[in-house]
Design a protein around this motif. Sequence first.
Motif, PDB file in Angstrom:
ATOM      1  N   ALA A  47       0.815  -1.207   0.000  1.00  0.00           N
ATOM      2  CA  ALA A  47       0.000   0.000   0.000  1.00  0.00           C
ATOM      3  C   ALA A  47       0.853   1.264   0.000  1.00  0.00           C
ATOM      4  O   ALA A  47       0.523   2.251  -0.660  1.00  0.00           O
ATOM      5  CB  ALA A  47      -0.930  -0.001   1.214  1.00  0.00           C
ATOM      6  N   TYR A  48       1.944   1.225   0.730  1.00  0.00           N
ATOM      7  CA  TYR A  48       2.813   2.404   0.775  1.00  0.00           C
ATOM      8  C   TYR A  48       3.502   2.656  -0.559  1.00  0.00           C
ATOM      9  O   TYR A  48       3.580   3.784  -1.036  1.00  0.00           O
ATOM     10  CB  TYR A  48       3.894   2.227   1.843  1.00  0.00           C
ATOM     11  CG  TYR A  48       3.439   2.354   3.272  1.00  0.00           C
ATOM     12  CD1 TYR A  48       2.595   3.373   3.677  1.00  0.00           C
ATOM     13  CD2 TYR A  48       3.889   1.451   4.247  1.00  0.00           C
ATOM     14  CE1 TYR A  48       2.189   3.487   4.996  1.00  0.00           C
ATOM     15  CE2 TYR A  48       3.498   1.565   5.568  1.00  0.00           C
ATOM     16  CZ  TYR A  48       2.651   2.584   5.940  1.00  0.00           C
ATOM     17  OH  TYR A  48       2.268   2.702   7.248  1.00  0.00           O
ATOM     18  N   TRP A  49       4.044   1.592  -1.166  1.00  0.00           N
ATOM     19  CA  TRP A  49       5.061   1.798  -2.188  1.00  0.00           C
ATOM     20  C   TRP A  49       4.620   1.593  -3.630  1.00  0.00           C
ATOM     21  O   TRP A  49       5.360   1.935  -4.541  1.00  0.00           O
ATOM     22  CB  TRP A  49       6.264   0.891  -1.895  1.00  0.00           C
ATOM     23  CG  TRP A  49       6.920   1.194  -0.583  1.00  0.00           C
ATOM     24  CD1 TRP A  49       7.071   0.331   0.468  1.00  0.00           C
ATOM     25  CD2 TRP A  49       7.496   2.432  -0.165  1.00  0.00           C
ATOM     26  NE1 TRP A  49       7.717   0.961   1.514  1.00  0.00           N
ATOM     27  CE2 TRP A  49       7.992   2.252   1.143  1.00  0.00           C
ATOM     28  CE3 TRP A  49       7.664   3.673  -0.766  1.00  0.00           C
ATOM     29  CZ2 TRP A  49       8.629   3.259   1.863  1.00  0.00           C
ATOM     30  CZ3 TRP A  49       8.294   4.685  -0.054  1.00  0.00           C
ATOM     31  CH2 TRP A  49       8.768   4.473   1.241  1.00  0.00           C
ATOM     32  N   THR A  50       3.458   1.008  -3.863  1.00  0.00           N
ATOM     33  CA  THR A  50       3.054   0.787  -5.250  1.00  0.00           C
ATOM     34  C   THR A  50       2.293   1.981  -5.808  1.00  0.00           C
ATOM     35  O   THR A  50       1.715   2.784  -5.052  1.00  0.00           O
ATOM     36  CB  THR A  50       2.174  -0.474  -5.371  1.00  0.00           C
ATOM     37  OG1 THR A  50       1.049  -0.347  -4.476  1.00  0.00           O
ATOM     38  CG2 THR A  50       2.955  -1.716  -5.032  1.00  0.00           C
ATOM     39  N   ASP A  51       2.295   2.098  -7.118  1.00  0.00           N
ATOM     40  CA  ASP A  51       1.545   3.147  -7.838  1.00  0.00           C
ATOM     41  C   ASP A  51       1.948   4.560  -7.420  1.00  0.00           C
ATOM     42  O   ASP A  51       1.110   5.470  -7.373  1.00  0.00           O
ATOM     43  CB  ASP A  51       0.030   2.975  -7.617  1.00  0.00           C
ATOM     44  CG  ASP A  51      -0.456   1.589  -8.022  1.00  0.00           C
ATOM     45  OD1 ASP A  51       0.080   1.048  -8.998  1.00  0.00           O
ATOM     46  OD2 ASP A  51      -1.356   1.062  -7.348  1.00  0.00           O
ATOM     47  N   THR A  52       3.251   4.741  -7.148  1.00  0.00           N
ATOM     48  CA  THR A  52       3.780   6.060  -6.749  1.00  0.00           C
ATOM     49  C   THR A  52       2.851   6.744  -5.747  1.00  0.00           C
ATOM     50  O   THR A  52       2.530   7.926  -5.878  1.00  0.00           O
ATOM     51  CB  THR A  52       4.008   6.975  -7.971  1.00  0.00           C
ATOM     52  OG1 THR A  52       2.762   7.182  -8.657  1.00  0.00           O
ATOM     53  CG2 THR A  52       5.021   6.372  -8.922  1.00  0.00           C
ATOM     54  N   HIS A  53       2.428   5.987  -4.744  1.00  0.00           N
ATOM     55  CA  HIS A  53       1.484   6.517  -3.761  1.00  0.00           C
ATOM     56  C   HIS A  53       2.171   7.342  -2.677  1.00  0.00           C
ATOM     57  O   HIS A  53       1.564   8.237  -2.092  1.00  0.00           O
ATOM     58  CB  HIS A  53       0.725   5.364  -3.105  1.00  0.00           C
ATOM     59  CG  HIS A  53      -0.140   5.788  -1.955  1.00  0.00           C
ATOM     60  ND1 HIS A  53      -1.305   6.505  -2.120  1.00  0.00           N
ATOM     61  CD2 HIS A  53       0.021   5.637  -0.613  1.00  0.00           C
ATOM     62  CE1 HIS A  53      -1.833   6.759  -0.928  1.00  0.00           C
ATOM     63  NE2 HIS A  53      -1.055   6.247  -0.005  1.00  0.00           N
ATOM     64  N   ALA A  54       3.439   7.038  -2.393  1.00  0.00           N
ATOM     65  CA  ALA A  54       4.115   7.669  -1.265  1.00  0.00           C
ATOM     66  C   ALA A  54       5.582   7.890  -1.592  1.00  0.00           C
ATOM     67  O   ALA A  54       6.114   7.338  -2.558  1.00  0.00           O
ATOM     68  CB  ALA A  54       3.979   6.783  -0.018  1.00  0.00           C
ATOM     69  N   PHE A  55       6.224   8.701  -0.773  1.00  0.00           N
ATOM     70  CA  PHE A  55       7.665   8.881  -0.868  1.00  0.00           C
ATOM     71  C   PHE A  55       8.215   9.022   0.546  1.00  0.00           C
ATOM     72  O   PHE A  55       7.466   9.309   1.487  1.00  0.00           O
ATOM     73  CB  PHE A  55       8.030  10.111  -1.725  1.00  0.00           C
ATOM     74  CG  PHE A  55       7.713  11.447  -1.096  1.00  0.00           C
ATOM     75  CD1 PHE A  55       8.723  12.263  -0.601  1.00  0.00           C
ATOM     76  CD2 PHE A  55       6.402  11.921  -1.026  1.00  0.00           C
ATOM     77  CE1 PHE A  55       8.443  13.497  -0.033  1.00  0.00           C
ATOM     78  CE2 PHE A  55       6.112  13.157  -0.468  1.00  0.00           C
ATOM     79  CZ  PHE A  55       7.139  13.947   0.033  1.00  0.00           C
ATOM     80  N   PRO A  93       2.488  11.053   1.960  1.00  0.00           N
ATOM     81  CA  PRO A  93       1.656  10.933   0.755  1.00  0.00           C
ATOM     82  C   PRO A  93       2.313  11.669  -0.414  1.00  0.00           C
ATOM     83  O   PRO A  93       2.808  12.783  -0.243  1.00  0.00           O
ATOM     84  CB  PRO A  93       0.339  11.610   1.162  1.00  0.00           C
ATOM     85  CG  PRO A  93       0.349  11.637   2.664  1.00  0.00           C
ATOM     86  CD  PRO A  93       1.785  11.747   3.064  1.00  0.00           C
ATOM     87  N   ILE A  94       2.306  11.072  -1.581  1.00  0.00           N
ATOM     88  CA  ILE A  94       3.015  11.642  -2.721  1.00  0.00           C
ATOM     89  C   ILE A  94       2.507  13.032  -3.077  1.00  0.00           C
ATOM     90  O   ILE A  94       3.272  13.880  -3.570  1.00  0.00           O
ATOM     91  CB  ILE A  94       2.926  10.691  -3.949  1.00  0.00           C
ATOM     92  CG1 ILE A  94       3.925  11.109  -5.037  1.00  0.00           C
ATOM     93  CG2 ILE A  94       1.508  10.623  -4.465  1.00  0.00           C
ATOM     94  CD1 ILE A  94       5.367  10.955  -4.667  1.00  0.00           C
ATOM     95  N   ALA A 140      10.028   8.910 -10.546  1.00  0.00           N
ATOM     96  CA  ALA A 140       9.234   8.386  -9.437  1.00  0.00           C
ATOM     97  C   ALA A 140       8.089   9.293  -9.008  1.00  0.00           C
ATOM     98  O   ALA A 140       7.113   8.818  -8.416  1.00  0.00           O
ATOM     99  CB  ALA A 140      10.139   8.121  -8.236  1.00  0.00           C
ATOM    100  N   VAL A 141       8.182  10.575  -9.263  1.00  0.00           N
ATOM    101  CA  VAL A 141       7.154  11.524  -8.832  1.00  0.00           C
ATOM    102  C   VAL A 141       6.301  11.896 -10.041  1.00  0.00           C
ATOM    103  O   VAL A 141       6.841  12.239 -11.099  1.00  0.00           O
ATOM    104  CB  VAL A 141       7.799  12.786  -8.219  1.00  0.00           C
ATOM    105  CG1 VAL A 141       6.724  13.781  -7.793  1.00  0.00           C
ATOM    106  CG2 VAL A 141       8.681  12.405  -7.027  1.00  0.00           C
ATOM    107  N   PRO A 142       4.965  11.827  -9.916  1.00  0.00           N
ATOM    108  CA  PRO A 142       4.109  12.215 -11.042  1.00  0.00           C
ATOM    109  C   PRO A 142       4.450  13.615 -11.560  1.00  0.00           C
ATOM    110  O   PRO A 142       4.767  14.521 -10.774  1.00  0.00           O
ATOM    111  CB  PRO A 142       2.700  12.179 -10.438  1.00  0.00           C
ATOM    112  CG  PRO A 142       2.800  11.170  -9.336  1.00  0.00           C
ATOM    113  CD  PRO A 142       4.183  11.341  -8.765  1.00  0.00           C
TER     114      PRO A 142
END
Length: 395
Positions: free
Chosen positions: A76-84, A95-96, A188-190
């Motif tokens: 949950a933390y690390w997939t789909d560029t959700h967090a950093f 949260p990203i 890594a960041v949108p």
Amino acid sequence: MTTPPPTTDLSADEARRIVLRAQGFLGTPDRRAGVRGVLRHLGAVQLDTISVLARSHELIPYARLGAVGRKKVESAYWTDTHAFEYWSHAACILPIEEWPHFAFRRRAYRSRPHWNHQLPDGTYDQVIKQLRTEGPLTATELGGAKKTSEWWDWSGTKVAVERALMYGEVVCVERRGWKRVYDLAERAVPADLLHDELDDAECLRRLVRLAGQSLGVGTRADIADYHRLKGEQVDAVIADSGLVPVTVEGWGKPAWADPAALETPPRGRHRTTLLSPFDSLIWERARTERIFGFTHRLEAYVPKPKRIYGYFAMPVLAGGRLVGRVDPAREGSTLVARQVTLDGPKAVPAVAQALAEAASWVNCTDIRVERVDAPDLREPLAKEVTGALTAAALR
């Protein structure tokens, strides 16, 4: 700073309940939003190397949601560029969408005149080049994290990649075997978030408001501590942050609250759980004492003969109060309560329930209670634990 007149007077109990709801411990948890919902709700989840029952960033959602799968937590933390990962209260998962609001800190690092570690010529550029062609990579994969076995004796590669992390050119995209995995921020960041366009004041206003929302109500020092801001940084923006001044019975200092937290009285079910010593509910020691009348101190770094409560004593939350502490360990499939501190006999059922739930979560089938601060409560606690384990097994 001149504080405007307070808009609301809160009793100490009202403030405590507002805090519990804001931190996700009062009311029905949002299970559909899951771990990601917890992260967004709190705004920051602290990381730490210590792992007893589990690592702290796993314990945080567990304490609020119950026995969420540990692999699901990491995913949950690390997939789909959700967090950093970045420096907030400490090293934290964030949260990203908050990436732009840490521009003030990235700029401060870039302009920092002195560093503890020397950066060999050309190493920084080499690390960036390697990540561009090969990344994501750990420091070991980049060429080695240390010069010697001493924890502080970083290699030039490790110095460079950590410097790039602080500058915002590199991002930690996951932890692999507790090692940071680095990648270029541009990957890594949108794209719509990858900028440093916000000025310091706008960044600080956002973080002060987020801290106020996550705390529910807090003093200037509480709000500053949440993302490790300076008091004067809070002073400069708090009037425009959207938080409102309140007074809290017994606090003795001006406080600020999230206006949404004042709209409805906090109601609902209280969580009974073990808390990580790094849980944001109890981050700030003076605040914990002020709200709960509970002195909390992590003793992992205290010499063993001087410890009072144990290596990784975990406070027990029940009924909206902190009712004891457990210093846990694991021996195979047994959860060991090495040292237990109880706030009187009434705390026994809650501590037993918290132990039984934690044991189930980490796949322990037995619990052994060793020392209890009140020896006459050891047998009642052990009996309650057995009953709680049996009840859990029948569910």
